[in-house]
Design an enzyme around this catalytic site. Structure first.
Site, short mmCIF file in Angstrom:
data_model
loop_
_atom_site.label_atom_id
_atom_site.label_comp_id
_atom_site.label_asym_id
_atom_site.label_seq_id
_atom_site.Cartn_x
_atom_site.Cartn_y
_atom_site.Cartn_z
N TYR A 249 103.66 0.41 14.32
CA TYR A 249 103.18 -0.35 15.82
C TYR A 249 103.54 -0.48 16.47
O TYR A 249 103.10 -0.66 17.51
CB TYR A 249 102.59 -1.46 15.18
CG TYR A 249 101.20 -2.00 15.62
CD1 TYR A 249 100.35 -1.30 16.39
CD2 TYR A 249 101.58 -3.96 15.89
CE1 TYR A 249 98.94 -2.26 17.53
CE2 TYR A 249 100.82 -4.26 16.66
CZ TYR A 249 99.94 -3.96 17.32
OH TYR A 249 99.06 -4.43 18.36
N TYR B 46 101.92 -11.69 24.47
CA TYR B 46 102.62 -11.94 22.87
C TYR B 46 104.37 -12.03 23.16
O TYR B 46 104.95 -11.72 23.66
CB TYR B 46 102.41 -10.88 22.04
CG TYR B 46 101.43 -10.62 20.76
CD1 TYR B 46 100.19 -11.85 21.46
CD2 TYR B 46 100.74 -9.94 20.45
CE1 TYR B 46 98.82 -12.41 20.22
CE2 TYR B 46 99.70 -10.12 19.46
CZ TYR B 46 99.08 -11.25 19.86
OH TYR B 46 97.54 -11.45 18.65
N GLU C 10 90.88 -7.97 9.22
CA GLU C 10 90.25 -8.43 10.30
C GLU C 10 89.15 -7.63 11.17
O GLU C 10 89.08 -7.11 9.74
CB GLU C 10 91.96 -6.81 11.53
CG GLU C 10 91.32 -6.85 12.77
CD GLU C 10 92.71 -5.97 13.37
OE1 GLU C 10 93.77 -6.21 13.04
OE2 GLU C 10 92.31 -4.88 13.99
#
Ligand code: 3EB
Length: 346
Positions: free
Chosen positions: A155, A216, A336
């Site tokens: 990811y 982030y 999710e």
């Protein structure tokens, strides 16, 4: 009654798809099918993404159908298959990780990074050529998304290459970025991406309970993800709300590790805050939790009853909910949920 919208989603089993010649297809922009056996019924001008992600609580595959009013054109640019109405473009692309790079081997990028750059390069080229400059919503399906590679999770590689692709096109990587989802598919699958773009501007929405994903800190990967928490399309016929994949994250941290019921409730709390934000920013503030169609990614199928009970209690009986079995992009996240205005009124 819900207000008429010019764009929306609905979910149908493959058996519920009308035959090819049915006029229903005129309203379809594009379709994503989740199941092991490809669908055969769609007319060839309809872009279709085939995802080997199993639906839960449905024996047959599930089709996610994006519909919009008005006349449409279809075609292919690069590897992007598209279909467009006057205001909206739907497109999809599938890129294997074995793509060959012209000019010899590339030691800077992993195969996943190269596939990501190729996909986004083709997508941005299609947006330019067809003149739908605003990417509104994008779905990214990455094989083995939680697996560790040489320099971090896969990811993370995807995030690095996605951000690089936006930057090399001189597109913003904060504030006005598309709403998104990034989910896992089985090992060896190609990178599959589908998207919605528009001629007009969209309103990107952030969640006041969360750090924006594009800010982030680096503990979640050296390059931040490029997505907003939701997108609001304001059209003459009414708003369309597109909520990104949403999880049990507060600030930037995953919360309620190992408690799937609490993760589900936290995720719903995040979605409800996004609905409140959408209404605050809308001229047509009628968005409500029971008017959306939900798509739920479940990491462990045995958690389905718990997740379904929490969600149904929170959104009521009117909302449609589709459950899929997929990996979520942080290992500790068990669920999710994404959501969008449904086409019930079309
Ligand atoms: C999160 O909130 C969970 O990388 O495009 C959700 C939606 C997530 C989109 C993406 C990732 C993405 O960080 C993961």
């Amino acid at each position: 009654m819900s207000s008429p919208t010019s764009l929306g989603v609905e979910y149908r089993s493959r058996a519920q798809l009308p035959p090819r010649w049915d006029l229903w297809w005129d309203s379809v922009l594009g379709l994503a099918h989740f199941g092991s056996r490809p669908i055969a019924r769609s007319p060839e001008q309809i872009p279709v993404s085939e995802l080997t992600i199993a639906p839960l609580a449905a024996a047959d595959g599930v089709c996610e159908v994006w519909r919009a009013d008005g006349p449409k054109t279809s075609g292919r640019i690069g590897a992007v298959q598209y279909r467009a109405s006057e205001q909206l473009l739907y497109g999809c692309i599938s890129v294997p990780e074995s793509i060959v790079v012209s000019g010899g081997p590339d030691y800077e990028h992993s195969p996943l990074e190269l596939a990501t750059i190729r996909a986004y390069t083709d997508i941005f080229a299609a947006l330019d050529a067809l003149e739908y400059p605003q990417l509104v919503r994008i779905w990214n399906y990455v094989s083995s998304i939680n697996e560790y590679a040489v320099d971090g999770e896969r990811y993370w590689q995807f995030n690095k290459a996605r951000q690089e692709s936006f930057l090399s096109r001189k597109l913003p990587i904060v504030d006005t970025v598309p709403a998104g989802s990034a989910l896992g598919t089985p090992t060896g699958n190609p990178l599959i991406i589908y998207f919605l773009a528009s001629r007009a501007a969209m309103q990107a929405i952030e969640n006041p309970r969360q750090v924006s994903a594009y800010h982030y800190p680096s503990q979640y990967g050296p390059k931040s993800p490029t997505f907003s928490r939701a997108a609001l399309l304001r059209e003459p016929a009414g708003d369309t709300l597109l909520v990104s994949g949403t999880a049990s994250i507060v600030g930037h941290e995953s919360v309620h590790t190992d408690d799937v019921a609490a993760q589900t409730r936290e995720t719903i709390a995040n979605i409800k805050v996004l609905i409140t934000e959408a209404n605050r920013l809308s001229r047509d503030p009628r968005h409500a939790a029971d008017m959306l169609a939900y798509k739920v990614y479940v990491r462990n199928p045995q958690h389905l009853p718990t997740i379904a009970a929490e969600l149904r209690a929170a959104v009521g009986g009117r909302a449609t909910v589709t459950y899929l079995h997929a990996d979520v992009c942080r290992r500790e996240l068990l669920v999710e949920i994404e959501a969008a205005s449904s086409t019930a009124a079309l």
